[in-house]
Design a protein around this motif. Structure first.
Motif, PDB file in Angstrom:
ATOM      1  N   ASP A   7       0.660  -1.180  -0.110  1.00  0.00           N
ATOM      2  CA  ASP A   7      -0.055  -0.009   0.103  1.00  0.00           C
ATOM      3  C   ASP A   7       0.926   1.130   0.120  1.00  0.00           C
ATOM      4  OD1 ASP A   7       1.008   0.024   2.674  1.00  0.00           O
ATOM      5  OD2 ASP A   7      -0.777   0.058   3.549  1.00  0.00           O
ATOM      6  N   ILE A   8       0.046   2.331  -0.039  1.00  0.00           N
ATOM      7  CA  ILE A   8       0.719   3.752  -0.181  1.00  0.00           C
ATOM      8  C   ILE A   8       0.378   4.833   0.869  1.00  0.00           C
ATOM      9  CG2 ILE A   8       1.669   5.559  -1.541  1.00  0.00           C
ATOM     10  CD1 ILE A   8       1.017   3.998  -4.045  1.00  0.00           C
ATOM     11  N   PRO A   9       0.667   4.246   2.024  1.00  0.00           N
ATOM     12  CA  PRO A   9       0.308   5.109   3.360  1.00  0.00           C
ATOM     13  C   PRO A   9       0.816   6.351   3.440  1.00  0.00           C
ATOM     14  CG  PRO A   9       1.766   3.444   4.254  1.00  0.00           C
ATOM     15  CD  PRO A   9       1.739   3.249   2.696  1.00  0.00           C
ATOM     16  N   SER A  10       0.331   7.253   4.582  1.00  0.00           N
ATOM     17  CA  SER A  10       1.032   8.247   4.944  1.00  0.00           C
ATOM     18  C   SER A  10       2.284   7.855   5.812  1.00  0.00           C
ATOM     19  CB  SER A  10       0.187   9.457   5.706  1.00  0.00           C
ATOM     20  OG  SER A  10      -0.112   8.894   6.902  1.00  0.00           O
ATOM     21  N   CYS A  11       3.189   8.908   6.029  1.00  0.00           N
ATOM     22  CA  CYS A  11       4.157   8.335   6.864  1.00  0.00           C
ATOM     23  C   CYS A  11       3.685   8.134   8.526  1.00  0.00           C
ATOM     24  CB  CYS A  11       5.488   9.502   7.112  1.00  0.00           C
ATOM     25  SG  CYS A  11       6.456   9.516   5.396  1.00  0.00           S
ATOM     26  N   GLU A  12       2.845   9.125   8.620  1.00  0.00           N
ATOM     27  CA  GLU A  12       2.457   8.569   9.913  1.00  0.00           C
ATOM     28  C   GLU A  12       1.707   7.485  10.163  1.00  0.00           C
ATOM     29  OE1 GLU A  12      -0.145  11.215  13.264  1.00  0.00           O
ATOM     30  OE2 GLU A  12      -1.031  11.138  11.243  1.00  0.00           O
ATOM     31  N   GLU A  13       0.884   6.932   9.337  1.00  0.00           N
ATOM     32  CA  GLU A  13       0.071   5.809   9.161  1.00  0.00           C
ATOM     33  C   GLU A  13       1.040   4.565   8.970  1.00  0.00           C
ATOM     34  OE1 GLU A  13      -3.937   7.012   6.719  1.00  0.00           O
ATOM     35  OE2 GLU A  13      -2.092   6.292   5.562  1.00  0.00           O
ATOM     36  N   LEU A  14       2.234   4.829   8.463  1.00  0.00           N
ATOM     37  CA  LEU A  14       3.096   3.675   8.400  1.00  0.00           C
ATOM     38  C   LEU A  14       3.860   3.302   9.614  1.00  0.00           C
ATOM     39  CD1 LEU A  14       4.751   1.578   6.564  1.00  0.00           C
ATOM     40  CD2 LEU A  14       6.067   3.443   5.920  1.00  0.00           C
ATOM     41  N   ILE A  15       4.480   4.376  10.093  1.00  0.00           N
ATOM     42  CA  ILE A  15       5.253   4.321  11.322  1.00  0.00           C
ATOM     43  C   ILE A  15       4.333   3.985  12.460  1.00  0.00           C
ATOM     44  CG2 ILE A  15       6.510   5.424  13.167  1.00  0.00           C
ATOM     45  CD1 ILE A  15       7.687   7.189  10.621  1.00  0.00           C
ATOM     46  N   HIS A  16       3.252   4.474  12.698  1.00  0.00           N
ATOM     47  CA  HIS A  16       2.299   4.054  13.798  1.00  0.00           C
ATOM     48  C   HIS A  16       1.651   2.390  13.600  1.00  0.00           C
ATOM     49  CE1 HIS A  16       1.415   8.609  15.376  1.00  0.00           C
ATOM     50  NE2 HIS A  16       2.719   8.092  15.281  1.00  0.00           N
ATOM     51  N   ARG A  17       1.527   2.255  12.382  1.00  0.00           N
ATOM     52  CA  ARG A  17       1.105   0.649  12.255  1.00  0.00           C
ATOM     53  C   ARG A  17       2.261  -0.134  12.559  1.00  0.00           C
ATOM     54  NH1 ARG A  17      -0.648   0.048   6.190  1.00  0.00           N
ATOM     55  NH2 ARG A  17       1.566  -0.104   5.662  1.00  0.00           N
ATOM     56  N   ILE A  18       3.378   0.260  12.274  1.00  0.00           N
ATOM     57  CA  ILE A  18       4.480  -0.626  12.461  1.00  0.00           C
ATOM     58  C   ILE A  18       4.782  -1.038  13.819  1.00  0.00           C
ATOM     59  CG2 ILE A  18       7.087  -0.878  12.295  1.00  0.00           C
ATOM     60  CD1 ILE A  18       6.790   0.164   9.503  1.00  0.00           C
ATOM     61  N   VAL A  19       4.616   0.269  14.662  1.00  0.00           N
ATOM     62  CA  VAL A  19       4.991   0.043  16.127  1.00  0.00           C
ATOM     63  C   VAL A  19       3.855  -0.493  16.821  1.00  0.00           C
ATOM     64  CG1 VAL A  19       5.413   1.572  18.137  1.00  0.00           C
ATOM     65  CG2 VAL A  19       6.382   2.320  16.029  1.00  0.00           C
ATOM     66  N   ALA A  20       2.749  -0.226  16.413  1.00  0.00           N
ATOM     67  CA  ALA A  20       1.483  -0.827  17.078  1.00  0.00           C
ATOM     68  C   ALA A  20       1.448  -2.370  17.051  1.00  0.00           C
ATOM     69  CB  ALA A  20       0.253  -0.284  16.554  1.00  0.00           C
ATOM     70  N   GLU A  21       1.722  -2.891  15.666  1.00  0.00           N
ATOM     71  CA  GLU A  21       1.742  -4.171  15.083  1.00  0.00           C
ATOM     72  C   GLU A  21       2.816  -4.849  16.027  1.00  0.00           C
ATOM     73  OE1 GLU A  21       1.436  -5.003  11.044  1.00  0.00           O
ATOM     74  OE2 GLU A  21      -0.538  -3.952  11.172  1.00  0.00           O
ATOM     75  N   ALA A  22       3.965  -4.065  16.021  1.00  0.00           N
ATOM     76  CA  ALA A  22       5.385  -4.572  16.645  1.00  0.00           C
ATOM     77  C   ALA A  22       4.811  -4.973  18.341  1.00  0.00           C
ATOM     78  CB  ALA A  22       6.448  -3.753  16.819  1.00  0.00           C
ATOM     79  N   GLU A  23       4.268  -3.966  18.794  1.00  0.00           N
ATOM     80  CA  GLU A  23       3.728  -4.164  20.163  1.00  0.00           C
ATOM     81  C   GLU A  23       2.915  -5.433  20.509  1.00  0.00           C
ATOM     82  OE1 GLU A  23       2.261  -0.520  21.342  1.00  0.00           O
ATOM     83  OE2 GLU A  23       4.308   0.571  21.701  1.00  0.00           O
ATOM     84  N   GLU A  24       1.950  -5.428  19.361  1.00  0.00           N
ATOM     85  CA  GLU A  24       1.082  -6.611  19.077  1.00  0.00           C
ATOM     86  C   GLU A  24       1.960  -8.056  19.248  1.00  0.00           C
ATOM     87  OE1 GLU A  24      -2.299  -9.223  19.076  1.00  0.00           O
ATOM     88  OE2 GLU A  24      -1.839  -7.175  20.026  1.00  0.00           O
ATOM     89  N   ILE A  25       2.824  -8.038  18.383  1.00  0.00           N
ATOM     90  CA  ILE A  25       3.724  -9.303  18.064  1.00  0.00           C
ATOM     91  C   ILE A  25       4.678  -9.489  19.233  1.00  0.00           C
ATOM     92  CG2 ILE A  25       5.749 -10.553  16.827  1.00  0.00           C
ATOM     93  CD1 ILE A  25       4.920  -8.586  14.439  1.00  0.00           C
ATOM     94  N   ILE A  26       5.185  -8.623  20.050  1.00  0.00           N
ATOM     95  CA  ILE A  26       5.761  -8.767  21.298  1.00  0.00           C
ATOM     96  C   ILE A  26       5.102  -9.279  22.482  1.00  0.00           C
ATOM     97  CG2 ILE A  26       7.527  -7.656  22.913  1.00  0.00           C
ATOM     98  CD1 ILE A  26       8.184  -6.015  20.599  1.00  0.00           C
ATOM     99  N   ASN A  27       3.904  -8.613  22.644  1.00  0.00           N
ATOM    100  CA  ASN A  27       3.133  -8.620  23.914  1.00  0.00           C
ATOM    101  C   ASN A  27       2.068  -9.908  23.932  1.00  0.00           C
ATOM    102  OD1 ASN A  27       4.525  -6.580  25.260  1.00  0.00           O
ATOM    103  ND2 ASN A  27       2.915  -4.940  24.281  1.00  0.00           N
ATOM    104  N   SER A  28       1.683 -10.365  22.485  1.00  0.00           N
ATOM    105  CA  SER A  28       0.917 -11.060  22.199  1.00  0.00           C
ATOM    106  C   SER A  28       1.318 -12.495  21.686  1.00  0.00           C
ATOM    107  CB  SER A  28      -0.302 -10.597  21.484  1.00  0.00           C
ATOM    108  OG  SER A  28      -1.461 -11.531  21.561  1.00  0.00           O
ATOM    109  N   ARG A  29       1.651 -12.337  20.525  1.00  0.00           N
ATOM    110  CA  ARG A  29       1.921 -13.466  19.571  1.00  0.00           C
ATOM    111  C   ARG A  29       3.381 -14.218  20.163  1.00  0.00           C
ATOM    112  NH1 ARG A  29       5.132 -14.684  14.937  1.00  0.00           N
ATOM    113  NH2 ARG A  29       4.491 -16.748  14.180  1.00  0.00           N
ATOM    114  N   LEU A  30       4.221 -13.516  20.630  1.00  0.00           N
ATOM    115  CA  LEU A  30       5.476 -14.040  21.089  1.00  0.00           C
ATOM    116  C   LEU A  30       5.356 -14.706  22.651  1.00  0.00           C
ATOM    117  CD1 LEU A  30       8.483 -11.917  19.487  1.00  0.00           C
ATOM    118  CD2 LEU A  30       7.318 -14.156  18.644  1.00  0.00           C
ATOM    119  N   ALA A  31       4.512 -13.806  23.490  1.00  0.00           N
ATOM    120  CA  ALA A  31       4.224 -14.212  24.903  1.00  0.00           C
ATOM    121  C   ALA A  31       3.803 -15.192  24.819  1.00  0.00           C
ATOM    122  CB  ALA A  31       3.481 -12.787  25.658  1.00  0.00           C
ATOM    123  N   ARG A  32       2.551 -15.556  24.219  1.00  0.00           N
ATOM    124  CA  ARG A  32       1.882 -16.894  24.135  1.00  0.00           C
ATOM    125  C   ARG A  32       2.868 -18.019  23.851  1.00  0.00           C
ATOM    126  NH1 ARG A  32      -2.037 -13.959  20.942  1.00  0.00           N
ATOM    127  NH2 ARG A  32      -1.199 -15.440  18.954  1.00  0.00           N
TER     128      ARG A  32
END
Length: 342
Positions: A307-332
């Motif tokens: 996709d072609i997001p704004s820089c804000e959308e891209l950076i915030h998406r990456i950080v939010a999804e990174a937190e989800e991976i660390i705190n949820s998927r990997l934690a499980r």
């Protein structure tokens, strides 16, 4: 994973040694890119909490660089830097004058790249400027560390532009560098989403550098058709040119790059392909949107850009999804130790 804007607005910052060194919220960097690292993109990255770099040599003169730095300041109050790449040339640019323009403008973060930047590093350090040096091998990273730089940006074989001649991919290069380099290090080459960020942190990096991924954003100052071409391309849509000349460069696969590769197989020298790879032709790709107008840089990460997001959308998406991976998927995956029968 899809996160709504409301979640992005509440995203937590991932704090690392690199974010603390340069004073940004998120460990995501937009490195220097010829013809692409301009004020509008750099400011958008900064405003989203990342670190962006203006590309000094995209500006035709040191005075124009001063103007571009001021233009960026008019668009953001957050930290940003300038990239100064030192490459061999028949008629070298006035590097010392560009360096002085950076210093005079009060820029506090510089990304250096290329050959033997010691004199530039020394001058920048005299003025209290944080220096991040881009390199493609552990030995060059150690050399830069001895040179006195503050951080390393280590480029794996997957990267756009110059990956070096060792052909070591990030999965090996990043931890190999982390084992030996003591200063903060960001991982570059093949990064474009949250999975890459989490992987880089796990491998020992303190953040990621993204080039091709930031080319395909709304604020990127290149033609919409090229952004759409990046989205359409897959991970195989690059060529390695100048291999036979020991100056390897990864570029987007197109009619021109294929022609250069074919000529190299026939024993062509640089003089034989000079016209095909001229920088003015590459610049026209970004300006007019013709994929085959010249050579242009893109990495294998194209296969993960959808996709072609704004820089804000891209950076915030990456950080939010990174937190989800660390705190949820990997934690499980971390279970309790099972009792062993006596």
């Amino acid at each position: 994973m899809v996160f709504q804007t409301a979640v992005w607005e509440n995203v937590m910052a991932l704090k690392t040694r690199f974010t603390e060194l340069v004073g940004v919220e998120h460990p995501i960097v937009q490195g220097g890119m010829q013809w692409v690292g301009r004020a509008e993109l750099v400011a958008a990255v900064a405003n989203a909490g990342g670190l962006g770099f203006i590309t000094a040599l995209t500006q035709p003169t040191p005075d124009k660089l001063r103007e571009e730095i001021e233009r960026c300041r008019s668009l953001t109050k957050k930290p940003f830097g300038v990239n100064l790449t030192i490459l061999p040339a028949i008629t070298p640019p006035p590097y010392a004058e560009y360096r002085q323009a950076i210093i005079d403008s009060g820029v506090k973060i510089v990304e250096t790249a290329g050959n033997k930047p010691q004199e530039h590093v020394d001058e920048f350090k005299k003025h209290g400027i944080v220096v991040v040096h881009k390199c493609t091998s552990v030995r060059h990273g150690l050399s830069a560390e001895r040179m006195g730089v503050d951080a390393i940006s280590i480029d794996g074989f997957e990267c756009a532009g110059h990956p070096g001649e060792d052909d070591v991919p990030g999965l090996i290069l990043i931890p190999a560098a982390a084992d030996k380099i003591k200063i903060p290090m960001i991982a570059s080459g093949g990064f474009g989403d949250a999975r890459g960020l989490v992987a880089a942190l796990a491998l020992g990096a303190e953040g990621i550098n993204m080039g091709t991924r930031f080319m395909a954003t709304k604020e990127s100052p290149i033609h919409q058709a090229i952004k759409e071409q990046i989205v359409a391309n897959d991970e195989r849509a690059t060529d390695l040119i100048f291999r036979t000349m020991h100056n390897t460069s990864r570029v987007a696969k197109n009619a021109i790059s294929q022609q250069v590769v074919a000529l190299e197989k026939q024993g062509a020298k640089f003089e034989d392909v000079r016209e095909l790879v001229a920088g003015t032709r590459g610049r026209s790709v970004y300006e007019v949107g013709d994929n085959d107008a010249g050579i242009w840089s893109a990495g294998q990460i194209q296969g993960l850009i959808h996709d072609i997001p704004s820089c804000e959308e891209l950076i915030h998406r990456i950080v939010a999804e990174a937190e989800e991976i660390i705190n949820s998927r990997l934690a499980r995956m971390v279970g309790h130790r099972q009792a062993v029968p006596a």
